[in-house]
Design a protein around this motif. Structure first.
Motif, PDB file in Angstrom:
ATOM      1  N   LYS A  52       0.835  -1.208   0.000  1.00  0.00           N
ATOM      2  CA  LYS A  52       0.000   0.000   0.000  1.00  0.00           C
ATOM      3  C   LYS A  52       0.869   1.257   0.000  1.00  0.00           C
ATOM      4  N   ALA A  53       1.863   1.288   0.886  1.00  0.00           N
ATOM      5  CA  ALA A  53       2.733   2.466   0.984  1.00  0.00           C
ATOM      6  C   ALA A  53       3.510   2.683  -0.307  1.00  0.00           C
ATOM      7  N   GLU A  54       4.049   1.605  -0.860  1.00  0.00           N
ATOM      8  CA  GLU A  54       4.870   1.722  -2.063  1.00  0.00           C
ATOM      9  C   GLU A  54       4.063   2.270  -3.242  1.00  0.00           C
ATOM     10  N   GLU A  55       2.834   1.781  -3.409  1.00  0.00           N
ATOM     11  CA  GLU A  55       2.015   2.235  -4.528  1.00  0.00           C
ATOM     12  C   GLU A  55       1.790   3.750  -4.463  1.00  0.00           C
ATOM     13  N   VAL A  56       1.481   4.270  -3.292  1.00  0.00           N
ATOM     14  CA  VAL A  56       1.245   5.709  -3.151  1.00  0.00           C
ATOM     15  C   VAL A  56       2.562   6.485  -3.228  1.00  0.00           C
ATOM     16  N   TRP A  57       3.619   5.936  -2.647  1.00  0.00           N
ATOM     17  CA  TRP A  57       4.914   6.636  -2.636  1.00  0.00           C
ATOM     18  C   TRP A  57       5.469   6.801  -4.055  1.00  0.00           C
ATOM     19  N   LYS A  58       5.260   5.824  -4.915  1.00  0.00           N
ATOM     20  CA  LYS A  58       5.775   5.913  -6.287  1.00  0.00           C
ATOM     21  C   LYS A  58       5.240   7.143  -7.022  1.00  0.00           C
ATOM     22  N   LYS A  59       4.072   7.632  -6.602  1.00  0.00           N
ATOM     23  CA  LYS A  59       3.471   8.823  -7.222  1.00  0.00           C
ATOM     24  C   LYS A  59       3.729  10.082  -6.401  1.00  0.00           C
ATOM     25  N   ASN A  60       4.356   9.927  -5.228  1.00  0.00           N
ATOM     26  CA  ASN A  60       4.582  11.049  -4.296  1.00  0.00           C
ATOM     27  C   ASN A  60       5.935  10.886  -3.614  1.00  0.00           C
ATOM     28  N   LYS A  61       7.011  10.814  -4.397  1.00  0.00           N
ATOM     29  CA  LYS A  61       8.317  10.452  -3.854  1.00  0.00           C
ATOM     30  C   LYS A  61       8.932  11.511  -2.940  1.00  0.00           C
ATOM     31  N   GLU A  62       8.372  12.702  -2.905  1.00  0.00           N
ATOM     32  CA  GLU A  62       8.887  13.737  -2.006  1.00  0.00           C
ATOM     33  C   GLU A  62       8.298  13.596  -0.598  1.00  0.00           C
ATOM     34  N   ALA A  63       7.314  12.736  -0.449  1.00  0.00           N
ATOM     35  CA  ALA A  63       6.576  12.632   0.809  1.00  0.00           C
ATOM     36  C   ALA A  63       7.047  11.450   1.659  1.00  0.00           C
ATOM     37  N   ILE A  64       6.598  11.471   2.904  1.00  0.00           N
ATOM     38  CA  ILE A  64       6.676  10.306   3.788  1.00  0.00           C
ATOM     39  C   ILE A  64       5.304   9.639   3.673  1.00  0.00           C
ATOM     40  N   VAL A  65       5.278   8.359   3.306  1.00  0.00           N
ATOM     41  CA  VAL A  65       4.011   7.663   3.093  1.00  0.00           C
ATOM     42  C   VAL A  65       3.885   6.520   4.093  1.00  0.00           C
ATOM     43  N   LEU A  66       2.721   6.466   4.752  1.00  0.00           N
ATOM     44  CA  LEU A  66       2.436   5.428   5.731  1.00  0.00           C
ATOM     45  C   LEU A  66       1.374   4.494   5.176  1.00  0.00           C
ATOM     46  N   GLY A  67       1.709   3.206   5.108  1.00  0.00           N
ATOM     47  CA  GLY A  67       0.747   2.166   4.768  1.00  0.00           C
ATOM     48  C   GLY A  67       0.571   1.260   5.973  1.00  0.00           C
ATOM     49  N   SER A  68      -0.610   0.693   6.123  1.00  0.00           N
ATOM     50  CA  SER A  68      -0.858  -0.171   7.271  1.00  0.00           C
ATOM     51  C   SER A  68      -1.870  -1.244   6.900  1.00  0.00           C
ATOM     52  N   ASP A  69      -1.794  -2.374   7.586  1.00  0.00           N
ATOM     53  CA  ASP A  69      -2.753  -3.443   7.382  1.00  0.00           C
ATOM     54  C   ASP A  69      -2.908  -4.218   8.689  1.00  0.00           C
ATOM     55  N   THR A  70      -4.116  -4.712   8.914  1.00  0.00           N
ATOM     56  CA  THR A  70      -4.417  -5.455  10.137  1.00  0.00           C
ATOM     57  C   THR A  70      -5.071  -6.784   9.777  1.00  0.00           C
ATOM     58  N   VAL A  71      -4.630  -7.852  10.434  1.00  0.00           N
ATOM     59  CA  VAL A  71      -5.294  -9.151  10.289  1.00  0.00           C
ATOM     60  C   VAL A  71      -5.553  -9.740  11.671  1.00  0.00           C
ATOM     61  N   VAL A  72      -6.551 -10.585  11.715  1.00  0.00           N
ATOM     62  CA  VAL A  72      -6.874 -11.362  12.907  1.00  0.00           C
ATOM     63  C   VAL A  72      -6.445 -12.795  12.622  1.00  0.00           C
ATOM     64  N   ALA A  73      -5.715 -13.392  13.557  1.00  0.00           N
ATOM     65  CA  ALA A  73      -5.262 -14.770  13.391  1.00  0.00           C
ATOM     66  C   ALA A  73      -5.749 -15.617  14.556  1.00  0.00           C
ATOM     67  N   PHE A  74      -6.353 -16.733  14.218  1.00  0.00           N
ATOM     68  CA  PHE A  74      -6.777 -17.712  15.212  1.00  0.00           C
ATOM     69  C   PHE A  74      -5.995 -18.978  14.915  1.00  0.00           C
ATOM     70  N   GLY A  75      -5.010 -19.251  15.768  1.00  0.00           N
ATOM     71  CA  GLY A  75      -4.084 -20.334  15.461  1.00  0.00           C
ATOM     72  C   GLY A  75      -3.308 -19.950  14.220  1.00  0.00           C
ATOM     73  N   ASP A  76      -3.285 -20.834  13.236  1.00  0.00           N
ATOM     74  CA  ASP A  76      -2.585 -20.572  11.977  1.00  0.00           C
ATOM     75  C   ASP A  76      -3.484 -19.937  10.922  1.00  0.00           C
ATOM     76  N   GLU A  77      -4.760 -19.744  11.250  1.00  0.00           N
ATOM     77  CA  GLU A  77      -5.725 -19.252  10.261  1.00  0.00           C
ATOM     78  C   GLU A  77      -5.875 -17.738  10.356  1.00  0.00           C
ATOM     79  N   ILE A  78      -5.684 -17.070   9.218  1.00  0.00           N
ATOM     80  CA  ILE A  78      -5.898 -15.628   9.144  1.00  0.00           C
ATOM     81  C   ILE A  78      -7.350 -15.388   8.749  1.00  0.00           C
ATOM     82  N   LEU A  79      -8.027 -14.577   9.559  1.00  0.00           N
ATOM     83  CA  LEU A  79      -9.440 -14.282   9.308  1.00  0.00           C
ATOM     84  C   LEU A  79      -9.562 -12.905   8.663  1.00  0.00           C
ATOM     85  N   GLY A  80     -10.123 -12.871   7.488  1.00  0.00           N
ATOM     86  CA  GLY A  80     -10.323 -11.605   6.797  1.00  0.00           C
ATOM     87  C   GLY A  80     -11.662 -10.989   7.170  1.00  0.00           C
ATOM     88  N   LYS A  81     -12.148 -10.136   6.295  1.00  0.00           N
ATOM     89  CA  LYS A  81     -13.460  -9.524   6.489  1.00  0.00           C
ATOM     90  C   LYS A  81     -14.516 -10.513   6.007  1.00  0.00           C
TER      91      LYS A  81
END
Length: 190
Positions: A52-81
């Motif tokens: 996410k950060a890289e995609e936006v930064w490639k168009k805004n290279k003068e900026a500091i770009v923050l990308g973030s992602d959150t997942v829930v994991a139960f055991g080895d299983e990642i639960l999405g939306k």
């Protein structure tokens, strides 16, 4: 002063940065998320945040770009939306009475280089009755949340205890993020 961009459409991440008195713009990433096979949840959230950060930064290279992602994991299983009511019910039933982990990854892209990190928070749910789950699903909250719940809203009703960073569960480990932004010259606007 360097420009600061949040590469996320998450209202929760935006709100956390606003509460911390940052001046920033929002440019939502439209990257198609791709995750390599066999990665741990910690690696997954860092990889997605980086995309996410890289995609936006490639168009805004003068900026500091923050990308973030959150997942829930139960055991080895990642639960999405959840895609529908039935999937939300299945996830909430699975989490009922158990402890799961929430991972939030952060990627900071700048001309000075890139920094990635994550926070892991363990969340224990109360044992939920079918009525508890049905009531929560009726609230409408589960449908845009990883793991089918949001701790900052009505979903607080489900949570018995947490071990770790509450704000990472909301969507951004704000204290650690602030410290990393400071190293890049981005400070609260006070």
């Amino acid at each position: 002063m360097k420009s600061f961009i949040l590469a996320s459409g998450s209202p929760r991440r935006k709100e956390l940065l606003e509460q911390a008195h940052y001046s920033f713009s929002v440019k939502t990433s439209h990257v198609i998320e791709k995750v390599e096979e066999g990665l741990s949840p910690a690696e997954v959230v860092q990889q997605l945040a980086s995309q996410k950060a890289e995609e936006v930064w490639k168009k805004n290279k003068e900026a500091i770009v923050l990308g973030s992602d959150t997942v829930v994991a139960f055991g080895d299983e990642i639960l999405g939306k959840p895609e529908d009511k039935e999937e939300a019910q299945a996830m909430l039933t699975m989490l009922s009475g158990h402890t799961h982990s929430v991972y939030t990854g952060v990627a900071l892209y700048s001309q000075e280089g890139n920094k990635m990190f994550y926070e892991k928070t363990d969340v224990e749910f109360y044992s939920l009755s079918d009525d508890d789950i049905a009531m929560y699903i009726r609230s409408g909250e589960p449908f845009d949340k990883a793991g089918s719940y949001g701790i900052q809203g009505f979903g607080a009703y489900l949570v018995k205890r947490i071990i770790g960073d509450y704000f990472a569960v909301v969507g951004l480990p704000i204290a650690k993020t602030m410290r990393e932004l400071q190293k890049l010259g981005i400070t609260p606007n006070m």
